[in-house]
Design an enzyme around this catalytic site. Structure first.
Site, mmCIF file in Angstrom:
data_model
loop_
_atom_site.group_PDB
_atom_site.id
_atom_site.type_symbol
_atom_site.label_atom_id
_atom_site.label_comp_id
_atom_site.label_asym_id
_atom_site.label_seq_id
_atom_site.Cartn_x
_atom_site.Cartn_y
_atom_site.Cartn_z
ATOM 1 N N LEU A 1 40.094 14.976 27.236
ATOM 2 C CA LEU A 1 40.561 15.502 28.515
ATOM 3 C C LEU A 1 41.807 16.319 28.221
ATOM 4 O O LEU A 1 42.677 15.863 27.473
ATOM 5 C CB LEU A 1 40.874 14.338 29.452
ATOM 6 N N ASP B 1 43.948 20.151 29.957
ATOM 7 C CA ASP B 1 44.580 20.737 31.145
ATOM 8 C C ASP B 1 43.806 20.415 32.422
ATOM 9 O O ASP B 1 42.581 20.557 32.461
ATOM 10 C CB ASP B 1 44.587 22.265 31.069
ATOM 11 N N ARG C 1 45.394 34.224 29.297
ATOM 12 C CA ARG C 1 44.556 33.168 29.891
ATOM 13 C C ARG C 1 45.265 32.421 31.008
ATOM 14 O O ARG C 1 46.411 32.653 31.324
ATOM 15 C CB ARG C 1 44.134 32.178 28.792
#
Lengths: 498, 498
Positions: free
Chosen positions: B38, B40, B169
Site C-alpha cells: 500500500l 500513496d 506526476r
C-alpha cells in the site's frame, strides 16, 4: 564537612577506594577519581617542567554510615599528559573564605611559583535562620615548586557584586601586556548569565572592567567556567551557559559548553566582536572545559567528560566522572578544531591495518581484545545510502554504540541507546550533526573502557560520551545499505597508563 | 506485469492474502493492504453519499515463484471514515497510457460522476535499447455511481514538457470560480523540483498556467504529491520534497512531507505569497498526504503512514504500509493543526479514567489489554525535570515506545529505538520538537496494534510512526524525575473496524 581528608578515619577512605576499584567500568588511559566525584578541571597549567591538573574533588561523595564530606581540588602532575602522578589534596576547604566549598578556578605560573585563583564558597544567614545567602570570595593562593600551597587570607574580591546575585565564580586568569586579567561567570539580578572581566597589576588588587559585551551572549540564567584565550588573530570566549532550551539538534544536554569566536577582546572595555555561539563538543558528556598554553606554544584543552546533576551507573561503585583525553585546539575556517594531543602515541601497542569494502552483512573488524583503542578511519560512503559502524558490540551485535553515516541525509548520528546500561535517558539517546558525505571522510575515535571521543574530519566536529557496557562487548562491526562503502582503518591498541 | 489482477491464478493471490493474515502486526482500525504494498492515497473524495479512498496498490509485490506483478489503484468506500468496504481494483494498468504503472492522482465529483485524474507511467526506448525514457501521461477517467470507471483514451497532457524531465506526476484537481485547476509535481531540467499549475474549463483541454512561485520553494530534486487548498483566507500548498538534507531536527526522514501557508494562490499567474516550509508531521512514517473537503465542509487529511524505499518488518508476511487515521485540518496562529476526525468515537468501547501523580518508580496505567486505544492525557510537567510515558511496554518496561517530556530543555522526544523490531535505523531512532512545558499540556495518542499517532496540544505538533512489537507488550507506564508530574488520563479501548 571536614576540613581535610586526613581528618577522616582512614578505613572509611580506603573502603571507598576499594569499592571503586571493583568497578568493571574503570578507565584505562582517562583520568578519573580514585573514589567519589570528579568534576570540573581546575588549574590546568605547565609549571616546574610538568603539567599540572587539578579537579573538583569530593572523594567521599557516596560514602555512608558514617558519612563524611570533604571538598577541594585534587592535584595531579604529568610529564607527558598521559601518565599522571596523584599528589592528593591540592586545596581543601579549610578557611573562612572557602568553608562551604573550594570551587573552580585556574592557575598561572608567576616567577617561580604557580598562582592559583579560585572561588571560595560560603553561605551566611543574614536575617533569619532560613534566609541563607551565598557569599562567594575570589581567593588567591601561591604554590611553590614543592607543591605546597599557601592561601592568601585577604580575598581578591567578595561577592555578591552590586547588580548581581551570589552566583559569581570560576575565575580563569590570563596575562597580556604585563597586566593580569580574569574572566568569571556571574549572574545578573535579572537572573541572566554573563562573563565578567576583571584586572590587576599585582594579583592582589583587582578592579572590575565590566561584562564582556558580545553580540551573541544574551542567553542562559548562568554562565559557568568561562575561559578567554587567543589563537593567532582570533579571540575566543568559552563558557558553559545553563538554561538553554533545546533548539533542533543543538543544546540537547542538560547544560551546554561552547564558545564565541571573533576578534581579540578589547581588554579596556570588554567589547568583543564575534559571531554566534558554537557548541564545542556535540556529544552526550562534556562540561567545564579549561584551556592552557603549554611550553611548546600549544593551546591545550581539558574538560570533564560528564555533566552536573546527572547520575552515572558508576555511582553504585561510589565514584563518578572522568576527564576527556587532552586535546590541542586550532582555528580553521573560523571555527575551533580539536585533536587528541600527539602524546597519545606513547600509548600505542599493537597496530591493526584493515582495508575493505562493506556489504549488507556486518563485517567484524578484528582489532584486539581491549576496548582501549585509537581508531583512525578513512571512509568513502559516497556510494551507499548509509554506512554503520558499531563499537562496544557484543558477539551478535545486538548491543553497541552505533555510528551512522547517512549519505542521503548528509548526516552523522551517534546512538548510545542500545549500549549497555541506560544513561540520562530523558535527554535522548542520539546526538547528530550535518556531515558532507559526498566526499571521503576521516573518523578518529579514542575508545576507552567506558568512553568514546569521536573526531570527524580532523576534529571539526567532536562527540564525547560515556558508555557502560560489558567488557566482553569489545567488537567492531561495519556495514552499509544500498551500496558499498570502502574503509581503511588503522587501529592502535593502547597500553594502560602508569 | 499483468493488466488485471483477475488474470493471475487465484491461488497465487490468495496465498499472498493468507500469509499476510498470519502477521501479528495487522492493524485494527487503520486501513492496510490485504497483501502486497500500500502506498500513496489517491482520489480521496466524497461522492454518492460515501467517502472514497483509493491507494497505490501492488498486491503481489512480494510474491515469488512464479512472480506476477500488477499495479493500480485499490478502491475502498466508507460511510463513516472508519468501516471501509473493499471494492477491489479501482484502476488498473491496462492501456497504452498507463502500461508501466497507474501512478497517483485525485478525484472530484462532477455532476453525477466522479472525475479521476492520474498519471499513467510509460517507458520508451527512443534510440537504442538501453536508452529508456519516462513518458508520463496525465490521464482522465470518469467513475459512475456503480463505481464503474471509464478511462479517457486521449491524454490530458503528455510529458515531458519543454524544460522539464520525465518526472511529472500526481495531479491534484480542484475547482474554483467554475474553472478546474490541478497542481502536479514536476522536475526541471536542472534537476530541481517544482509544483506546476494547470487549468481547464471542460476537463478535456488543459493549459499550463506555470510553476507555483513561492518565496520558499527552492529545494529538493523532485516534489511529489502536491495539493493546494484553502482554509478561510489561507492558501496552503502541500507537497513532498525529495532530496532535503537533514537540518538539525528537521527533515530526518528519507523524504519529507510539508506545506507552505500564505495568502490565496493567484490562479492567473501562480504567484503564491507564503511563509517558510513546515513539516506536516514530525514522526518517522508519513508521506504522500492528500486532502479533500467533505459534505460537512471539513478539510480532511489522509496519508500513507510509511515511506518510499523503506523496508518494514511486515515484508516477511508479504505486505507493507497502512494509512493514518483520517484527520481534520484547521489553521490556528498561522499553522495547520490536525485532529483525528470525530468519527473515532464510533470505535469507543471500554473507557478508563485515571488521575494521579508520578513518582520516581514507574506507575502502570491500567487501560485494557488491547493496544488499540485513544489516549487523551492532560499532563502537568512543570514541577519535574522530566516526565516519561512508555507505550507498547513489556511487563518489566525494558521494551517500549518512549515519550519524553523534558521540562529543563523544553523539549519533546519520541524514541522507538527500544520498541520491538528495528526499523530504518540509518535514519535514527528519535524525533523531537520544542515544547513549552511551563504550562500544562495535552497529549493525545491514537494507538493501534503497530502504530502510534501522537498529537501534542490539540494537534499543533503531530508525530506518526509504525512500531512492530509483541502483542503482549500492551502496558503503559508513566514516571518522572526530580519532581512530580500530575496526569489526568481518559483512555478508550477501540473496537475492531468492520
Amino acid at each position: 564537612m571536614v576540613k581535610h581528608l586526613a581528618d577522616v578515619p582512614s578505613n572509611i577512605v580506603t573502603n571507598e577506594i576499594d569499592l571503586t576499584n571493583q568497578s568493571p567500568y574503570r578507565q584505562n588511559y582517562h583520568v578519573e577519581s580514585e573514589s567519589g566525584s570528579l568534576g570540573d578541571p581546575n588549574g590546568f597549567s605547565y609549571f616546574n617542567h610538568q603539567y599540572h591538573l587539578f579537579y573538583q574533588w569530593s572523594p567521599l561523595a557516596f560514602s555512608k554510615n558514617p558519612h563524611y564530606t570533604q571538598h577541594g581540588w585534587k592535584h595531579l602532575v604529568s610529564k607527558n599528559l598521559i601518565d599522571w602522578q596523584d599528589l592528593g589534596a591540592g586545596i581543601e576547604s579549610d578557611t573562612v573564605l572557602d568553608k562551604h566549598g573550594t570551587y573552580s578556578g585556574s592557575a598561572l605560573p608567576v616567577d617561580n611559583r604557580l598562582f592559583l585563583m579560585y572561588t571560595g564558597n560560603t553561605w551566611t544567614n543574614t536575617e533569619s535562620e532560613d534566609d541563607w545567602h551565598r557569599v562567594p570570595y575570589q581567593v588567591g593562593a601561591m604554590m611553590d615548586k614543592d607543591n605546597k600551597v599557601k592561601k592568601w587570607m585577604t580575598p581578591l574580591l567578595k561577592g555578591p557584586l552590586k547588580g548581581y546575585t551570589g552566583h559569581f565564580r570560576d575565575p580563569k586568569i590570563f596575562k597580556k601586556n604585563g597586566i593580569y586579567y580574569a574572566v568569571l561567570g556571574i549572574q545578573r539580578e535579572n537572573l541572566t548569565g554573563a562573563a565578567l572581566l576583571i584586572k590587576s597589576s599585582d594579583l592582589h588588587k583587582w578592579s572590575i572592567v565590566g561584562e564582556i559585551k558580545a553580540d551573541h551572549n544574551n542567553f542562559g540564567y548562568m554562565w559557568e567556567c568561562p575561559d578567554y584565550y587567543e589563537i593567532n588573530n582570533h579571540g575566543i570566549l568559552e563558557f558553559c551557559p545553563q538554561g538553554l532550551e533545546t533548539s533542533n539538534n543543538k543544546y540537547r544536554n542538560i547544560y551546554q559548553n561552547g564558545y564565541l569566536i571573533g576578534n581579540h577582546l578589547n581588554l579596556e572595555n570588554g567589547q568583543f566582536d564575534c559571531g554566534e555561539f558554537h557548541e564545542l563538543d556535540k556529544g552526550f558528556d562534556f562540561y567545564a572545559m579549561q584551556t592552557m598554553r603549554d611550553s611548546k606554544g600549544r593551546r591545550l584543552l581539558i574538560a570533564w567528560m560528564g555533566l552536573p546533576e546527572t547520575k552515572y551507573p558508576t555511582e553504585k561503585f561510589h565514584y563518578t566522572g572522568c576527564m576527556i583525553f587532552p586535546r590541542e585546539l586550532q582555528v580553521k575556517d573560523g571555527v575551533i578544531i580539536q585533536k587528541p594531543v600527539k602524546e597519545i602515541k606513547d600509548l600505542y601497542q599493537e597496530q591493526f591495518l584493515i582495508e575493505g569494502k562493506t556489504n549488507k552483512e556486518s563485517i567484524k573488524l578484528e582489532a584486539g581484545k581491549s576496548n582501549s583503542r585509537d581508531i583512525q578511519l578513512e571512509l568513502d560512503c559516497t556510494q551507499a545510502y548509509d554506512t554503520i559502524l558499531d563499537l562496544f558490540a557484543n558477539e551478535d551485535n545486538t548491543d553497541h554504540l552505533r555510528l551512522i553515516f547517512n549519505h542521503k541525509k548528509q548526516e552523522f548520528i551517534v546512538n548510545r541507546g542500545h549500549c549497555g546500561l541506560p544513561i540520562s535517558e530523558a535527554y535522548g539517546a542520539e546526538r547528530s550533526c550535518h556531515l558532507d558525505l559526498n566526499k571521503k571522510i576521516k573518523v578518529r575515535i579514542l575508545q576507552d573502557v567506558s568512553s568514546a571521543e569521536i573526531f570527524l574530519n580532523d576534529g571539526k566536529d567532536v562527540f564525547s560520551m560515556r558508555v557502560f557496557t560489558d567488557n566482553k562487548n569489545n567488537h567492531i562491526f561495519i556495514t552499509s545499505h544500498c551500496g558499498e562503502a570502502s574503509y581503511k582503518a588503522k587501529i592502535n591498541q593502547l597500553r594502560y597508563r602508569k
